[in-house]
Design a protein around this motif. Structure first.
Motif, PDB file in Angstrom:
ATOM      1  N   GLU A  35      18.987 -26.743  -0.108  1.00 55.87           N
ATOM      2  CA  GLU A  35      19.760 -25.698  -0.779  1.00 55.87           C
ATOM      3  C   GLU A  35      19.409 -25.627  -2.255  1.00 55.87           C
ATOM      4  N   LEU A  36      19.305 -26.772  -2.902  1.00 53.93           N
ATOM      5  CA  LEU A  36      18.951 -26.799  -4.325  1.00 53.93           C
ATOM      6  C   LEU A  36      17.578 -26.182  -4.558  1.00 53.93           C
ATOM      7  N   LEU A  37      16.620 -26.511  -3.703  1.00 52.10           N
ATOM      8  CA  LEU A  37      15.275 -25.953  -3.842  1.00 52.10           C
ATOM      9  C   LEU A  37      15.272 -24.441  -3.617  1.00 52.10           C
ATOM     10  N   MET A  38      16.035 -23.974  -2.658  1.00 47.38           N
ATOM     11  CA  MET A  38      16.082 -22.530  -2.400  1.00 47.38           C
ATOM     12  C   MET A  38      16.796 -21.776  -3.521  1.00 47.38           C
ATOM     13  N   LEU A  39      17.745 -22.422  -4.187  1.00 47.72           N
ATOM     14  CA  LEU A  39      18.366 -21.786  -5.352  1.00 47.72           C
ATOM     15  C   LEU A  39      17.340 -21.585  -6.460  1.00 47.72           C
ATOM     16  N   ILE A  40      16.415 -22.527  -6.594  1.00 47.95           N
ATOM     17  CA  ILE A  40      15.323 -22.386  -7.569  1.00 47.95           C
ATOM     18  C   ILE A  40      14.434 -21.208  -7.161  1.00 47.95           C
ATOM     19  N   VAL A  41      14.091 -21.149  -5.883  1.00 47.42           N
ATOM     20  CA  VAL A  41      13.265 -20.053  -5.372  1.00 47.42           C
ATOM     21  C   VAL A  41      13.944 -18.708  -5.623  1.00 47.42           C
ATOM     22  N   SER A  42      15.256 -18.647  -5.434  1.00 48.45           N
ATOM     23  CA  SER A  42      15.962 -17.379  -5.625  1.00 48.45           C
ATOM     24  C   SER A  42      15.888 -16.921  -7.075  1.00 48.45           C
ATOM     25  N   GLU A  43      15.920 -17.859  -8.015  1.00 47.59           N
ATOM     26  CA  GLU A  43      15.790 -17.485  -9.435  1.00 47.59           C
ATOM     27  C   GLU A  43      14.401 -16.915  -9.712  1.00 47.59           C
ATOM     28  N   ILE A  44      13.378 -17.498  -9.102  1.00 50.03           N
ATOM     29  CA  ILE A  44      12.014 -17.003  -9.272  1.00 50.03           C
ATOM     30  C   ILE A  44      11.889 -15.599  -8.665  1.00 50.03           C
ATOM     31  N   SER A  45      12.523 -15.395  -7.507  1.00 48.80           N
ATOM     32  CA  SER A  45      12.506 -14.072  -6.873  1.00 48.80           C
ATOM     33  C   SER A  45      13.186 -13.036  -7.759  1.00 48.80           C
ATOM     34  N   GLU A  46      14.292 -13.424  -8.381  1.00 43.89           N
ATOM     35  CA  GLU A  46      14.987 -12.513  -9.283  1.00 43.89           C
ATOM     36  C   GLU A  46      14.127 -12.208 -10.508  1.00 43.89           C
ATOM     37  N   ALA A  47      13.382 -13.195 -10.995  1.00 42.90           N
ATOM     38  CA  ALA A  47      12.477 -12.961 -12.124  1.00 42.90           C
ATOM     39  C   ALA A  47      11.408 -11.941 -11.746  1.00 42.90           C
ATOM     40  N   MET A  48      10.867 -12.077 -10.539  1.00 40.90           N
ATOM     41  CA  MET A  48       9.841 -11.136 -10.085  1.00 40.90           C
ATOM     42  C   MET A  48      10.398  -9.727  -9.976  1.00 40.90           C
ATOM     43  N   GLU A  49      11.584  -9.618  -9.411  1.00 42.73           N
ATOM     44  CA  GLU A  49      12.215  -8.306  -9.262  1.00 42.73           C
ATOM     45  C   GLU A  49      12.471  -7.665 -10.629  1.00 42.73           C
ATOM     46  N   GLY A  50      12.979  -8.459 -11.561  1.00 46.17           N
ATOM     47  CA  GLY A  50      13.221  -7.937 -12.901  1.00 46.17           C
ATOM     48  C   GLY A  50      11.940  -7.496 -13.582  1.00 46.17           C
ATOM     49  N   ASP A  51      10.874  -8.262 -13.389  1.00 51.67           N
ATOM     50  CA  ASP A  51       9.586  -7.910 -13.983  1.00 51.67           C
ATOM     51  C   ASP A  51       9.023  -6.657 -13.321  1.00 51.67           C
ATOM     52  N   ALA A  71      14.525 -18.897 -17.170  1.00 50.61           N
ATOM     53  CA  ALA A  71      15.401 -19.908 -17.775  1.00 50.61           C
ATOM     54  C   ALA A  71      16.341 -20.479 -16.716  1.00 50.61           C
ATOM     55  N   ASP A  72      16.900 -19.617 -15.874  1.00 47.88           N
ATOM     56  CA  ASP A  72      17.772 -20.087 -14.790  1.00 47.88           C
ATOM     57  C   ASP A  72      17.026 -21.042 -13.865  1.00 47.88           C
ATOM     58  N   ALA A  73      15.776 -20.705 -13.535  1.00 44.58           N
ATOM     59  CA  ALA A  73      14.980 -21.572 -12.659  1.00 44.58           C
ATOM     60  C   ALA A  73      14.738 -22.925 -13.324  1.00 44.58           C
ATOM     61  N   ALA A  74      14.397 -22.916 -14.599  1.00 42.62           N
ATOM     62  CA  ALA A  74      14.173 -24.177 -15.320  1.00 42.62           C
ATOM     63  C   ALA A  74      15.459 -25.001 -15.367  1.00 42.62           C
ATOM     64  N   ILE A  75      16.581 -24.343 -15.596  1.00 40.58           N
ATOM     65  CA  ILE A  75      17.873 -25.040 -15.616  1.00 40.58           C
ATOM     66  C   ILE A  75      18.140 -25.687 -14.261  1.00 40.58           C
ATOM     67  N   ARG A  76      17.926 -24.935 -13.197  1.00 43.84           N
ATOM     68  CA  ARG A  76      18.155 -25.490 -11.854  1.00 43.84           C
ATOM     69  C   ARG A  76      17.200 -26.650 -11.557  1.00 43.84           C
ATOM     70  N   ILE A  77      15.939 -26.529 -11.954  1.00 43.81           N
ATOM     71  CA  ILE A  77      14.970 -27.599 -11.728  1.00 43.81           C
ATOM     72  C   ILE A  77      15.388 -28.863 -12.470  1.00 43.81           C
ATOM     73  N   LEU A  78      15.730 -28.716 -13.736  1.00 44.50           N
ATOM     74  CA  LEU A  78      16.097 -29.895 -14.527  1.00 44.50           C
ATOM     75  C   LEU A  78      17.416 -30.504 -14.058  1.00 44.50           C
ATOM     76  N   ASP A  79      18.351 -29.679 -13.630  1.00 46.01           N
ATOM     77  CA  ASP A  79      19.607 -30.201 -13.100  1.00 46.01           C
ATOM     78  C   ASP A  79      19.360 -30.984 -11.817  1.00 46.01           C
ATOM     79  N   MET A  80      18.569 -30.428 -10.924  1.00 45.40           N
ATOM     80  CA  MET A  80      18.260 -31.130  -9.679  1.00 45.40           C
ATOM     81  C   MET A  80      17.546 -32.448  -9.976  1.00 45.40           C
ATOM     82  N   ALA A  81      16.592 -32.408 -10.890  1.00 46.28           N
ATOM     83  CA  ALA A  81      15.847 -33.617 -11.235  1.00 46.28           C
ATOM     84  C   ALA A  81      16.780 -34.703 -11.762  1.00 46.28           C
TER      85      ALA A  81
END
Length: 118
Positions: A35-51, A71-81
């Motif tokens: 779930e944590l990894l997919m939340l990271i993926v979802s942030e990347i997907s949102e970045a692509m859509e916004g771009d 930034a959201d993806a980086a936050i999620r990555i660092l929090d998970m780590a």
């Protein structure tokens, strides 16, 4: 070549993010890694859509959506780590050093036929 990143700064940011998320109750129960990894993926997907659509962010309207979602993806990555007690800062420094030695990361090799291309 000198070290390219300040691992202590990244580690400090990682701990600050995780502390804020712990205080908010996100780590009160064990977290599912998938779930944590997919939340990271979802942030990347949102970045692509916004771009793709050239959107500004809904919550920080003065910033492009791609910037905020990364930034959201980086936050999620660092929090998970931090939650999994992983040394992402150290791994980043080592990976950057390793990549400097890789033939497929050299400009002249990427330009060749069959070089790294999108």
């Amino acid at each position: 070549m000198t070290e390219m990143i300040d691992t202590s700064a990244i580690a400090a940011i990682q701990q600050a993010i995780h502390q804020q998320n712990q205080e908010a109750g996100w780590w009160d129960k064990p977290r599912n890694h998938g779930e944590l990894l997919m939340l990271i993926v979802s942030e990347i997907s949102e970045a692509m859509e916004g771009d793709r659509k050239g959107l500004m962010d809904d919550h920080l309207p003065h910033r492009p959506m791609i910037e905020v979602e990364l930034a959201d993806a980086a936050i999620r990555i660092l929090d998970m780590a931090a939650g999994l007690n992983l040394d992402v800062a150290g791994a980043m420094a080592e990976k950057l050093a390793y990549n400097r030695t890789r033939a497929d990361h050299q400009r002249e090799n990427r330009a060749k036929a069959r070089g790294k291309k999108y």
